[in-house]
Enzyme design. Structure first.
Site, short mmCIF file in Angstrom:
data_model
loop_
_atom_site.label_atom_id
_atom_site.label_comp_id
_atom_site.label_asym_id
_atom_site.label_seq_id
_atom_site.Cartn_x
_atom_site.Cartn_y
_atom_site.Cartn_z
N SER A 1 36.37 34.04 45.30
CA SER A 1 37.49 35.03 44.67
C SER A 1 38.98 34.35 44.93
CB SER A 1 37.05 36.26 45.28
OG SER A 1 38.26 36.97 44.77
N TYR B 1 34.66 42.55 51.43
CA TYR B 1 34.35 41.72 50.68
C TYR B 1 35.18 40.32 50.63
CZ TYR B 1 34.79 39.95 45.49
OH TYR B 1 34.68 39.26 44.36
N LYS C 1 33.31 36.63 51.00
CA LYS C 1 33.73 35.70 49.96
C LYS C 1 34.38 34.43 50.67
CE LYS C 1 32.25 37.13 46.09
NZ LYS C 1 31.22 36.56 45.31
N THR D 1 35.51 42.87 33.99
CA THR D 1 33.87 42.99 33.94
C THR D 1 33.71 44.49 34.48
OG1 THR D 1 33.60 42.34 36.25
CG2 THR D 1 33.73 40.60 34.56
N1 LIG Z 1 35.42 40.52 37.90
C1 LIG Z 1 36.30 39.93 38.90
O1 LIG Z 1 37.63 40.22 38.99
C2 LIG Z 1 36.02 38.78 40.08
C3 LIG Z 1 36.88 38.17 40.54
C4 LIG Z 1 36.59 37.14 41.52
C5 LIG Z 1 35.16 36.98 41.83
N2 LIG Z 1 34.32 37.70 41.28
C6 LIG Z 1 32.92 37.48 41.40
O2 LIG Z 1 32.24 37.00 40.40
C7 LIG Z 1 30.96 37.48 40.56
C8 LIG Z 1 30.45 38.29 39.29
O3 LIG Z 1 31.27 39.53 39.02
P1 LIG Z 1 31.21 40.27 38.01
O4 LIG Z 1 32.82 40.82 37.92
O5 LIG Z 1 30.59 39.57 36.83
O6 LIG Z 1 30.18 41.49 38.41
P2 LIG Z 1 29.53 42.27 37.88
O7 LIG Z 1 29.05 43.45 38.75
O8 LIG Z 1 29.68 42.73 36.58
O9 LIG Z 1 28.24 41.62 38.03
C9 LIG Z 1 27.35 41.26 39.16
C10 LIG Z 1 25.83 41.15 39.00
O10 LIG Z 1 25.37 40.79 40.22
C11 LIG Z 1 23.91 41.58 40.08
N3 LIG Z 1 23.64 42.07 41.46
C12 LIG Z 1 24.21 42.66 42.48
N4 LIG Z 1 23.50 42.55 43.57
C13 LIG Z 1 22.30 42.03 43.38
C14 LIG Z 1 21.30 41.16 44.08
N5 LIG Z 1 20.78 41.84 45.27
N6 LIG Z 1 20.46 40.78 43.72
C15 LIG Z 1 20.57 40.07 42.32
N7 LIG Z 1 21.44 40.27 41.43
C16 LIG Z 1 22.40 41.23 42.06
C17 LIG Z 1 24.32 42.90 39.39
O11 LIG Z 1 22.96 43.38 38.78
C18 LIG Z 1 25.24 42.18 38.23
O12 LIG Z 1 24.51 41.92 37.04
C19 LIG Z 1 30.57 38.10 41.94
O13 LIG Z 1 30.24 37.35 42.80
C20 LIG Z 1 32.18 38.67 42.21
O14 LIG Z 1 32.55 38.88 43.33
C21 LIG Z 1 34.70 38.66 40.28
#
Ligand SMILES: NC(=O)c1ccc[n+]([C@@H]2O[C@H](COP(=O)([O-])OP(=O)(O)OC[C@H]3O[C@@H](n4cnc5c(N)ncnc54)[C@H](O)[C@@H]3O)[C@@H](O)[C@H]2O)c1
Length: 272
Positions: free
Chosen positions: A157, A172, A176, A207
């Site tokens: 992230s 978090y 990360k 998201t």
């Molecule tokens: N959205 C943002 O702004 C952002 C920014 C930087 C990094 N990220 C990272 O990107 C990745 C995706 O984020 P997102 O925004 O799409 O989140 P999201 O919450 O929309 O999707 C996360 C997915 O992970 C799955 N998940 C959670 N725990 C799990 C487990 N124990 N086993 C299997 N699956 C599991 C959930 O069911 C979900 O489908 C994450 O790692 C997040 O930290 C997101």
């Protein structure tokens, strides 16, 4: 161009039922890869069939908790039997809880590290072992004579480079950062098998994860918009080229790619 094609390869994407993970699945399917999604959630009805039809690839989802070594190892064995090999692994399953450091709960500490760090570790380990088995069936070629064939991508992230002032997510961000800590040592250990290891650090992206945080902090989106040089947050599809680059760029390993609309290039402060 062949170099940008993943035709006939298999990509295993955790957290691919929705959000960024699903966008990554779309990007890799568009490049020709067969797609396997590992998630505790179920993909939107018809979304997998849509991918399979649009890009003429095989698509399958498994209900798997990435924190369970048993479930992860079993499913990777099954994928190897069904698909032949694992070529690309993207670790996007993740969770976030906003809590001040002074009162961060044990529950937050353990679940955040279990999913974000241990889950990514376990899946990458199982996929790397599968990639090594494939490399052995090819006669264990020296990486100095062929292009690296396997690609592991961790999702970190932008907050590990520049935390935002409006969130309290030390737990978090530490999880990360731990993921980024895997990138260089794994790149070093796995290069001999033709496996590349990198991470992608997205900026704020619209998201469900962000919508969940917004419920606690309704003005969050306004602040995130100001933090990017384009005055808005990303849509998941805008991260697709980055994952494709890491999946296909044979000479890129041991790197963290920050894709954040410029969030980390200038100093900013919140309005509140
Ligand atoms: N959205 C943002 O702004 C952002 C920014 C930087 C990094 N990220 C990272 O990107 C990745 C995706 O984020 P997102 O925004 O799409 O989140 P999201 O919450 O929309 O999707 C996360 C997915 O992970 C799955 N998940 C959670 N725990 C799990 C487990 N124990 N086993 C299997 N699956 C599991 C959930 O069911 C979900 O489908 C994450 O790692 C997040 O930290 C997101």
């Amino acid at each position: 161009m062949d170099q940008l094609s993943l035709k006939g390869k298999t990509a295993v994407i955790t957290g691919g039922a929705r959000g960024l993970g699903f966008a990554f699945a779309e990007a890799l399917a568009e490049a020709g890869a067969h797609i396997v999604i590992l998630d505790i959630g179920t993909p939107k009805e018809g979304s997998l069939e849509g991918l399979a039809e649009q890009y003429a690839v095989k698509v399958k989802a498994f209900l798997v908790d990435v924190t369970s070594r048993q479930q992860v190892n079993d499913v990777v064995e099954e994928i190897e039997r069904d698909f032949g090999s694992v070529d690309v692994n993207v670790n996007a399953a993740g969770v976030v809880t906003d809590e001040p450091f002074l009162t961060t709960s044990d529950k937050n500490l353990s679940s955040t590290f279990n999913v974000n760090f241990t889950g990514s570790f376990l899946v990458a380990q199982a996929c790397a072992n599968s990639m090594v088995r494939k490399w052995q069936t090819l006669g264990s070629p020296s990486p100095s004579t062929i292009s690296p064939t396997g690609s592991i991508i961790f999702i970190s992230s932008v907050s590990t480079h520049m935390p935002t002032i409006v969130q309290q997510t030390s737990c978090y961000i530490a999880s990360k950062s731990a993921i980024r800590g895997l990138v260089k040592p794994l790149a070093m250990e796995l290069a001999q098998y033709g496996i590349r290891v990198n991470s992608l650090s997205p900026g704020s992206t619209r998201t469900d994860m962000m919508r969940q945080v917004e419920q606690t902090f309704p003005d969050l989106l306004k602040q995130f918009n100001q933090e990017s040089l384009f005055g808005r947050v990303a849509e998941p599809r805008e991260l697709k080229p980055a994952v494709l680059f890491l999946a296909t760029s044979a000479w890129t390993t041991g790197q963290d790619l920050v894709v954040d609309g410029g969030v980390s290039v200038f100093k900013h402060r919140g309005n509140y």
